[in-house]
Design a protein around this motif. Structure first.
Motif, PDB file in Angstrom:
ATOM      1  N   VAL A 380       3.129   0.919   7.529  1.00 38.70           N
ATOM      2  CA  VAL A 380       2.114   0.281   8.365  1.00 38.70           C
ATOM      3  C   VAL A 380       0.872  -0.082   7.550  1.00 38.70           C
ATOM      4  O   VAL A 380       0.704   0.387   6.426  1.00 38.70           O
ATOM      5  N   GLY A 381       0.014  -0.933   8.166  1.00 38.60           N
ATOM      6  CA  GLY A 381      -1.205  -1.354   7.484  1.00 38.60           C
ATOM      7  C   GLY A 381      -0.914  -2.463   6.494  1.00 38.60           C
ATOM      8  O   GLY A 381       0.077  -3.188   6.607  1.00 38.60           O
ATOM      9  N   SER A 382      -1.773  -2.580   5.503  1.00 34.24           N
ATOM     10  CA  SER A 382      -1.700  -3.759   4.648  1.00 34.24           C
ATOM     11  C   SER A 382      -0.504  -3.770   3.706  1.00 34.24           C
ATOM     12  O   SER A 382      -0.235  -4.791   3.081  1.00 34.24           O
ATOM     13  N   VAL A 383       0.255  -2.669   3.609  1.00 36.84           N
ATOM     14  CA  VAL A 383       1.479  -2.699   2.784  1.00 36.84           C
ATOM     15  C   VAL A 383       2.572  -3.555   3.437  1.00 36.84           C
ATOM     16  O   VAL A 383       3.522  -3.973   2.787  1.00 36.84           O
ATOM     17  N   THR A 384       2.414  -3.843   4.747  1.00 36.13           N
ATOM     18  CA  THR A 384       3.487  -4.572   5.445  1.00 36.13           C
ATOM     19  C   THR A 384       3.360  -6.084   5.360  1.00 36.13           C
ATOM     20  O   THR A 384       4.334  -6.785   5.628  1.00 36.13           O
ATOM     21  N   GLY A 385       2.205  -6.612   5.027  1.00 35.31           N
ATOM     22  CA  GLY A 385       2.060  -8.069   4.891  1.00 35.31           C
ATOM     23  C   GLY A 385       2.200  -8.806   6.214  1.00 35.31           C
ATOM     24  O   GLY A 385       1.954  -8.261   7.286  1.00 35.31           O
ATOM     25  N   GLY A 386       2.559 -10.088   6.091  1.00 33.85           N
ATOM     26  CA  GLY A 386       2.742 -10.906   7.299  1.00 33.85           C
ATOM     27  C   GLY A 386       1.448 -11.513   7.827  1.00 33.85           C
ATOM     28  O   GLY A 386       1.450 -12.203   8.842  1.00 33.85           O
ATOM     29  N   CYS A 387       0.336 -11.226   7.152  1.00 34.01           N
ATOM     30  CA  CYS A 387      -0.939 -11.786   7.621  1.00 34.01           C
ATOM     31  C   CYS A 387      -1.840 -12.024   6.416  1.00 34.01           C
ATOM     32  O   CYS A 387      -1.555 -11.566   5.312  1.00 34.01           O
ATOM     33  N   ASN A 388      -2.915 -12.763   6.650  1.00 32.54           N
ATOM     34  CA  ASN A 388      -3.879 -13.026   5.590  1.00 32.54           C
ATOM     35  C   ASN A 388      -5.252 -12.532   6.064  1.00 32.54           C
ATOM     36  O   ASN A 388      -5.973 -13.241   6.757  1.00 32.54           O
ATOM     37  N   PRO A 389      -5.609 -11.276   5.724  1.00 29.88           N
ATOM     38  CA  PRO A 389      -6.852 -10.692   6.241  1.00 29.88           C
ATOM     39  C   PRO A 389      -8.089 -11.520   5.894  1.00 29.88           C
ATOM     40  O   PRO A 389      -9.054 -11.538   6.666  1.00 29.88           O
ATOM     41  N   ILE A 390      -8.064 -12.237   4.753  1.00 31.49           N
ATOM     42  CA  ILE A 390      -9.258 -13.014   4.384  1.00 31.49           C
ATOM     43  C   ILE A 390      -9.374 -14.235   5.280  1.00 31.49           C
ATOM     44  O   ILE A 390     -10.427 -14.498   5.863  1.00 31.49           O
ATOM     45  N   LYS A 391      -8.288 -15.003   5.423  1.00 28.71           N
ATOM     46  CA  LYS A 391      -8.359 -16.246   6.202  1.00 28.71           C
ATOM     47  C   LYS A 391      -8.360 -15.979   7.707  1.00 28.71           C
ATOM     48  O   LYS A 391      -8.935 -16.751   8.479  1.00 28.71           O
ATOM     49  N   GLN A 392      -7.660 -14.912   8.129  1.00 28.86           N
ATOM     50  CA  GLN A 392      -7.553 -14.658   9.569  1.00 28.86           C
ATOM     51  C   GLN A 392      -8.567 -13.624  10.063  1.00 28.86           C
ATOM     52  O   GLN A 392      -8.707 -13.455  11.280  1.00 28.86           O
TER      53      GLN A 392
END
Ligand code: FAD
Length: 411
Positions: A380-392
């Motif tokens: 869980v968390g940012s190891v899972t990917g699937g998103c762009n925390p900077i852009k989103q």
């Protein structure tokens, strides 16, 4: 050593999962190598700031427009709505007071004077209802003399663009004289260590005099490393609206949040193995039997359940080699394009594909090795990917909500 749940990684994700487990009475351990993204925090936990480059006002509504691969879509709308109200109370039980809600974004001030969407913001940071209207006619920006990691002129320029009059001054107190002898010592965390009760009383007097006449006072976030006592004291003594602005790292409010979550977890009876790194694991029949760490050498650490929250590239939860992207502890399957040219965009302003790489997991966040699911491990968390925390603008939201998804029973 045996536990019900072992969590690998003690950033926001690992701590949230650990607290939720420990609150349910599970014998829980966190093994955490080092600093986390919290040490770089802006003071705001972001839920969803933009979709397809367009700013989001209502995060819950906008989630439907995210791609299917985004962690929020994978959790599902109904489940998200049941988990979202758990976040603020959990932070509050750890002593972290925040402003905001998940229905409508509030707005916060960046150190460059820009206005950005915000979900939950630490109480000592300013937030606004609207990105266009600030509640002040005039503010006094007060820096600590010789503190280099804060840029009042940028902040003032941004505020003036919003029609706010600004004065800039810097102030000093004798308690900081020792640090000031060397410019490299004048860092936010060092200043926070020096600002004890009497220093804060002195500082309050200085700030009051330069802030006279302004609607609000803004100053760098250099107070309260372990808790918010000195923050509250200064605000009380200044006795007019006083807000903190994040500085260059190390983020004092981020370290404070990390320390308060750590403390709450250990007060619940949790075991925190700080400064230890999981180096490998023993697996049998699609299950993790034990993990091994630097500090415990050959001694196996066993649990019936393992949660992996080792973060992304930044925290070495993922590692890029010239030809592949690997998850270094278990060798889990990772989703990324085979052709390296597709890993990044040459235009650094664009969304970078590597931001979305992550460990491949099933619907319940179980990873796999060579296509074979590991049934008692969840990532869980940012190891899972699937998103762009900077852009989103969704980094903390993904951390908090995926952690709660795997630790909160379904009704
Ligand atoms: C610099 C930076 C600043 C950010 N600021 C914000 C912000 O202000 N607001 C926001 O909403 N989002 C922010 N984000 C997004 C951020 O990704 C999330 O907010 C969230 O904090 C990520 O949490 P995490 O626990 O998944 O990962 P991390 O915070 O990266 O934590 C992972 C932890 O796992 C540990 N670890 C790794 N490997 C091992 C191992 N083998 N054994 C033991 N421990 C291990 C690491 O030491 C680290 O402590 C920021 C991200 C970065 C990189």
């Amino acid at each position: 050593m045996n536990f019900d749940t072992i969590i690998i990684g003690g950033g926001l994700t690992g701590l949230t999962a650990a607290i939720a487990s420990a609150e349910r009475g599970e014998r829980t351990a966190i093994i955490s190598a080092g600093q986390s993204a919290l040490h770089f925090s802006s003071g705001t936990f972001e839920l969803l700031g933009a979709v397809d480059g367009k700013p989001v006002t209502n995060p819950v509504e906008a989630m439907d427009r995210l791609p299917d691969t985004h962690p929020y879509r994978r959790i599902g709308r109904e489940r998200m709505l049941s988990l979202l109200p758990l976040v603020q109370p959990l932070l509050s039980r750890a002593g972290i007071a925040t402003t905001g809600n998940h229905y409508i974004n509030r707005y916060r001030l960046t150190p460059l004077g820009k206005i950005k969407p915000a979900w939950l913001t630490l109480d000592d940071f300013a937030t606004f209802d609207s990105p266009d209207r600030l509640p002040w006619r005039s503010v006094a920006i007060v820096n600590i003399a010789d503190f280099q990691d804060f840029y009042p002129t940028f902040l003032a320029r941004g505020l003036r663009d919003h029609g706010v009059e600004c004065t800039i001054s810097s102030t000093s107190i004798k308690e900081l004289d020792n640090l000031r002898r060397s410019a490299t010592e004048m860092r936010a965390a060092n200043i926070a260590r020096v600002l004890d009760y009497s220093a804060v009383c002195n500082l309050a007097g200085r700030i009051k005099s330069v802030g006279r006449g302004a609607d609000a006072i803004l100053m760098p976030a250099v107070l309260g490393l372990a808790d918010d006592l000195m923050v509250s004291l200064l605000r009380r003594l200044v006795n007019k609206p006083l807000y903190f602005i994040s500085t260059m790292p190390t983020s004092v409010p981020g370290v404070r949040a990390q320390m308060m979550l750590n403390r709450y977890f250990t007060n619940l009876g949790g075991t925190l193995m700080a400064g230890d790194t999981v180096t490998g694991a023993r697996l049998d029949n699609g299950r993790v039997e034990a993990v091994f760490t630097n500090n415990h050498g050959p001694e196996p650490l066993t649990a019936s359940r393992f949660i992996m929250a080792t973060g992304s590239f930044f925290s070495h939860g993922l590692v890029a080699t010239p030809s592949s992207v690997i998850e270094p502890v278990f060798g889990l399957d990772v989703d990324y394009p085979a052709d390296r040219a597709d890993w990044f965009s040459k235009n650094i302003g664009q969304a970078q594909p590597f931001m979305e790489f992550g460990v491949r997991t099933d619907d319940s966040w179980h990873p796999s090795i060579g296509g074979n699911t590991i049934t008692n491990l969840q990532c869980v968390g940012s190891v899972t990917g699937g998103c762009n925390p900077i852009k989103q603008g969704c980094g903390a939201g993904v951390a908090l909500l995926t952690a709660l998804d795997v630790t909160t029973p379904r009704l």
